[in-house]
Design a protein around this motif. Sequence first.
Motif, short mmCIF file in Angstrom:
data_model
loop_
_atom_site.label_atom_id
_atom_site.label_comp_id
_atom_site.label_asym_id
_atom_site.label_seq_id
_atom_site.Cartn_x
_atom_site.Cartn_y
_atom_site.Cartn_z
N PRO A 1 -0.95 -18.61 20.89
CA PRO A 1 -0.41 -18.85 22.24
C PRO A 1 0.69 -19.92 22.24
O PRO A 1 1.67 -19.80 22.98
CB PRO A 1 -1.63 -19.31 23.04
N GLN B 1 3.82 -18.28 21.01
CA GLN B 1 4.34 -17.37 22.03
C GLN B 1 5.05 -18.15 23.13
O GLN B 1 6.11 -17.74 23.60
CB GLN B 1 3.21 -16.51 22.58
N ALA B 2 4.49 -19.29 23.53
CA ALA B 2 5.13 -20.14 24.54
C ALA B 2 6.45 -20.69 24.01
O ALA B 2 7.45 -20.75 24.74
CB ALA B 2 4.19 -21.28 24.95
N ALA C 1 10.17 -20.10 25.54
CA ALA C 1 11.01 -21.25 25.89
C ALA C 1 12.35 -21.18 25.15
O ALA C 1 13.40 -21.49 25.72
CB ALA C 1 10.28 -22.56 25.58
N ASP D 1 7.46 -27.84 23.62
CA ASP D 1 6.86 -26.56 23.22
C ASP D 1 6.82 -26.44 21.70
O ASP D 1 5.84 -25.98 21.13
CB ASP D 1 7.65 -25.39 23.80
#
Length: 95
Positions: A12, A15-16, A20, A66
């Motif tokens: 996750p 993926q973030a 971004a 991120d």
Amino acid sequence: MNDTRLPKLDSPAHQALNAALANAVARDLFVPCAGPWDGDSPWLSDDPDERRWAARLCADCPVLGDCRRAGELERWGVWGAVDRSPKSTTSKEIS
């Protein structure tokens, strides 16, 4: 054979980071690791001096947070200005 130094891009956090990065590039924001790079990325270099230089470039990156979160899962390379490589004396933020 699997290279344990390669990122696990299905998490996750990764993926973030990918979302971004896509958003930042679409908005024409400067993302240092987006290149273009002629050859290998300094963020994943075997040379600690190159990784230190790459980490300094991260300072003004719009996806720094991120990237740092994604890097918490990594054991190699510079993620969010933190060198996660075991060859460095410590994994620390480089400013």
